[in-house]
Design an enzyme around this catalytic site. Structure first.
Site, mmCIF file in Angstrom:
data_model
loop_
_atom_site.group_PDB
_atom_site.id
_atom_site.type_symbol
_atom_site.label_atom_id
_atom_site.label_comp_id
_atom_site.label_asym_id
_atom_site.label_seq_id
_atom_site.Cartn_x
_atom_site.Cartn_y
_atom_site.Cartn_z
ATOM 1 N N GLY A 39 0.820 -1.202 0.000
ATOM 2 C CA GLY A 39 0.000 0.000 0.000
ATOM 3 C C GLY A 39 0.853 1.249 0.000
ATOM 4 O O GLY A 39 1.994 1.229 -0.472
ATOM 5 N N CYS A 40 0.331 2.330 0.524
ATOM 6 C CA CYS A 40 1.040 3.604 0.537
ATOM 7 C C CYS A 40 2.421 3.473 1.164
ATOM 8 O O CYS A 40 2.547 3.009 2.296
ATOM 9 C CB CYS A 40 0.227 4.634 1.310
ATOM 10 S SG CYS A 40 1.069 6.208 1.542
ATOM 11 N N PHE A 41 3.455 3.891 0.429
ATOM 12 C CA PHE A 41 4.802 3.722 0.969
ATOM 13 C C PHE A 41 5.100 4.650 2.137
ATOM 14 O O PHE A 41 6.025 4.396 2.912
ATOM 15 C CB PHE A 41 5.889 3.814 -0.105
ATOM 16 C CG PHE A 41 5.835 4.975 -1.061
ATOM 17 C CD1 PHE A 41 5.189 6.161 -0.761
ATOM 18 C CD2 PHE A 41 6.464 4.864 -2.300
ATOM 19 C CE1 PHE A 41 5.168 7.227 -1.662
ATOM 20 C CE2 PHE A 41 6.454 5.916 -3.214
ATOM 21 C CZ PHE A 41 5.802 7.104 -2.883
ATOM 22 N N TRP A 42 4.330 5.714 2.310
ATOM 23 C CA TRP A 42 4.513 6.547 3.510
ATOM 24 C C TRP A 42 4.272 5.691 4.754
ATOM 25 O O TRP A 42 5.035 5.746 5.711
ATOM 26 C CB TRP A 42 3.534 7.712 3.518
ATOM 27 C CG TRP A 42 3.644 8.667 2.382
ATOM 28 C CD1 TRP A 42 4.692 8.789 1.507
ATOM 29 C CD2 TRP A 42 2.668 9.647 2.001
ATOM 30 N NE1 TRP A 42 4.414 9.796 0.595
ATOM 31 C CE2 TRP A 42 3.195 10.333 0.876
ATOM 32 C CE3 TRP A 42 1.423 10.013 2.500
ATOM 33 C CZ2 TRP A 42 2.494 11.370 0.250
ATOM 34 C CZ3 TRP A 42 0.727 11.039 1.880
ATOM 35 C CH2 TRP A 42 1.262 11.711 0.764
ATOM 36 N N CYS A 43 3.190 4.937 4.726
ATOM 37 C CA CYS A 43 2.822 4.091 5.865
ATOM 38 C C CYS A 43 3.843 2.979 6.073
ATOM 39 O O CYS A 43 4.320 2.748 7.192
ATOM 40 C CB CYS A 43 1.449 3.466 5.641
ATOM 41 S SG CYS A 43 0.134 4.607 5.150
#
Length: 208
Positions: A39-43
């Site tokens: 999923g979102c690479f920030w997370c």
């Protein structure tokens, strides 16, 4: 004249921050590298960087065929790339098997092309392996988790050979730390991180 110069300088700075480059995944000085997409690479980056033994997690793009991808293009789901994270770690402090366990425990690996509010192939679940040993560790954990019934559906994570990894634009790196008031960070990234931390039994860095 000063305004013109300022605009030109700003354009150069923005150009540099939006550049993507291939990242070397060759381990150095006894360290190792693991690559995941969840999923979102920030997370994902924030979660892995909280683990003792992980020296750095770098956000990027991998798994596709388009050369030199950039954020907007990857987000169109036309490049084949997934938002991914390269995890640089010390195998004396945390094992690859543990990192794989963290990967599965920190996202929902049963939802095809979706993670939370994010939809599309760029948000699919992928475990990239570097060799046969890593592949077996991933497949064994998938089998174990499916048999345990911990998830409501079967795991659909792609298990694929490690590919070229493009480091994402500068502003994506350490995004959660640098942008704590971002609505997405507050509404998605941090709740996902906190949910993982509550259930994780391993060692967490004290400064997270």
């Amino acid at each position: 004249m000063k305004l013109t110069i300022y605009i030109l300088v700003l354009m150069v700075i923005m150009g540099c921050s939006s550049k993507t480059e291939k990242l070397s995944l060759a381990p150095q000085n006894g360290k190792a590298v693991a690559v995941f997409a969840s999923g979102c690479f920030w997370c994902t980056e924030h979660i892995f960087e909280s683990i003792v033994g992980v020296e750095e997690a770098i956000s990027g793009y991998s798994g596709g065929t388009v050369k030199d991808p950039y954020y907007e293009y990857v987000s169109s789901n036309k490049t084949g790339h997934a938002e991914s994270v390269a995890v640089f770690y010390d195998p004396k402090l945390v094992s690859y098997k543990e990192l794989v366990a963290i990967f599965f425990a920190s996202h929902n690996p049963t939802t095809p092309d979706q993670q939370g509010p994010d939809r599309g192939s760029s948000y699919r679940s992928v475990a990239f392996y570097a060799n046969a040993t890593e592949k077996k560790i991933i497949e064994d954990q998938i089998k174990e988790l499916n048999n345990s019934g911990v998830f409501d559906a079967l795991i659909i994570t792609e298990v694929t050979p490690r590919a070229v990894f493009y480091e994402a634009e500068t502003y994506h790196q350490d995004y959660v730390i640098n942008n704590p008031d971002d609505p997405y960070v507050r509404g998605v990234s941090l709740p996902r991180y906190n949910k993982f931390i509550k259930s994780y039994k391993g060692k967490i860095k004290s400064n997270q």
